[in-house]
Design an enzyme around this catalytic site. Structure first.
Site, short mmCIF file in Angstrom:
data_model
loop_
_atom_site.label_atom_id
_atom_site.label_comp_id
_atom_site.label_asym_id
_atom_site.label_seq_id
_atom_site.Cartn_x
_atom_site.Cartn_y
_atom_site.Cartn_z
N LEU A 72 0.49 -0.90 0.25
CA LEU A 72 0.22 0.02 -0.43
C LEU A 72 0.81 1.47 -0.44
CD1 LEU A 72 -3.15 -0.13 2.55
CD2 LEU A 72 -3.32 0.28 0.26
N ASP A 73 0.24 2.57 -0.45
CA ASP A 73 1.45 3.54 -1.12
C ASP A 73 0.88 3.73 0.55
OD1 ASP A 73 1.75 3.60 -3.37
OD2 ASP A 73 -0.05 4.64 -3.78
N PRO A 74 2.11 5.02 1.17
CA PRO A 74 2.46 5.46 2.41
C PRO A 74 1.31 6.68 2.32
CG PRO A 74 4.71 5.83 1.18
CD PRO A 74 3.62 4.60 0.45
#
Length: 293
Positions: free
Chosen positions: A38-40
């Protein structure tokens, strides 16, 4: 006690997926691996495999994912997300009915080009690192087919230039790119400023565990998350299978992959095929090893 399984972690915004795998590793004192980065900037469901379960990440049923995200129309950024400055603007004037039509048209399989600022690697280096170093990246050669199973419009606010969308997608789909492609079909540009993974395979956000309250009881047995038929072996084959040896099976088993069990325990993933003597065997592809056997 052997600690192994898969946990549904709630990932907070602003922290990396690696941060959570490392923290789970520290809390449970065992090896870990996440199932889908998951993207930050994103938050929500992050499945994390622990112990022997890490061997079976490729077999887990987390291919389908659901996201809720907010699309800001008329502006875009280099990353296609709110984490960077506005790089382009384009006027727009469409109605809700136009957006609904595009959301429906986007359902199905399509060729998606990953954003330059993504974790996809080129010669072992993540694309976002190359982009930050101002390397020229031809993303068109990295296009791949993804499936958009369902798009739902949750809210549209024309006055404030945004829409909130829920999408059921296949693994590997870039939501930032999907949002931009939706806007492009409407004659404008866009970026997202909100991204939640609502569901990943069997795991939903309602059951996600806060990392600060994680315990062994939160681990789901890995075999319950593998969608394969079962094959049971005689208890005398236990040690042989633990050593990765193949075992004879009767002809009723088809030549395919199975979840293999022995003495009531999950032993791993095996594939049935005939040997040189035309007898069917189950050959172990991944073995779940027990510390007390």
């Amino acid at each position: 006690m052997q600690i192994s399984g898969v946990v549904n972690i709630f990932k907070e915004k602003g922290k990396s997926s690696k941060y959570y795998t490392n923290k789970v590793k520290y809390i449970l004192n065992n090896k870990t691996g996440h199932v889908g980065t998951l993207d930050p900037m994103a938050f929500g469901v992050l499945p994390v495999a622990v112990g022997e379960a890490t061997k079976f990440i490729d077999y887990l049923g987390f291919d389908n994912k659901t996201y809720i995200y907010r699309i800001i129309f008329g502006k875009t950024t280099e990353t296609l997300a709110a984490e960077s400055e506005i790089s382009d603007e384009k006027p727009w004037n469409f109605e809700k009915i136009d957006l609904l039509r595009v959301l429906e048209d986007m359902q199905g399989c399509y060729e998606q080009v990953p954003p330059k600022y993504s974790a996809k690697k080129i010669n072992g280096v993540p694309m976002y690192k190359l982009a930050r170093q101002n390397h020229e990246i031809d993303t068109s050669t990295r296009a791949k087919s993804v499936d958009i199973y369902k798009n739902r419009l949750l809210k549209f606010n024309k006055e404030k230039s945004y829409a909130i969308v829920m999408s059921d997608v296949s693994t590997g789909t870039y939501i930032r790119t999907l949002a931009f492609d939706i806007a492009e079909k409407l004659g404008t540009v866009a970026y997202i400023d909100y991204l939640m993974r609502y569901k990943s395979g069997h795991f939903g956000i309602d059951e996600a565990v806060c990392i600060d309250y994680l315990s062994e009881e939160d681990l789901a047995p890995v075999d319950t998350l593998i969608d394969l038929p079962t094959l049971n072996l005689h208890e005398k084959r236990f040690k042989a299978v633990q050593n990765g040896m193949n075992s004879y099976v009767n002809d009723s088993y088809s030549e395919e992959y199975y979840k293999v069990y022995c003495k009531g325990k999950f032993m791993g993933i095996g594939y049935v095929k005939k040997d040189a003597n035309d007898r069917k065997n189950v050959y172990m592809k991944k073995v779940y090893r027990y510390e007390d056997n």
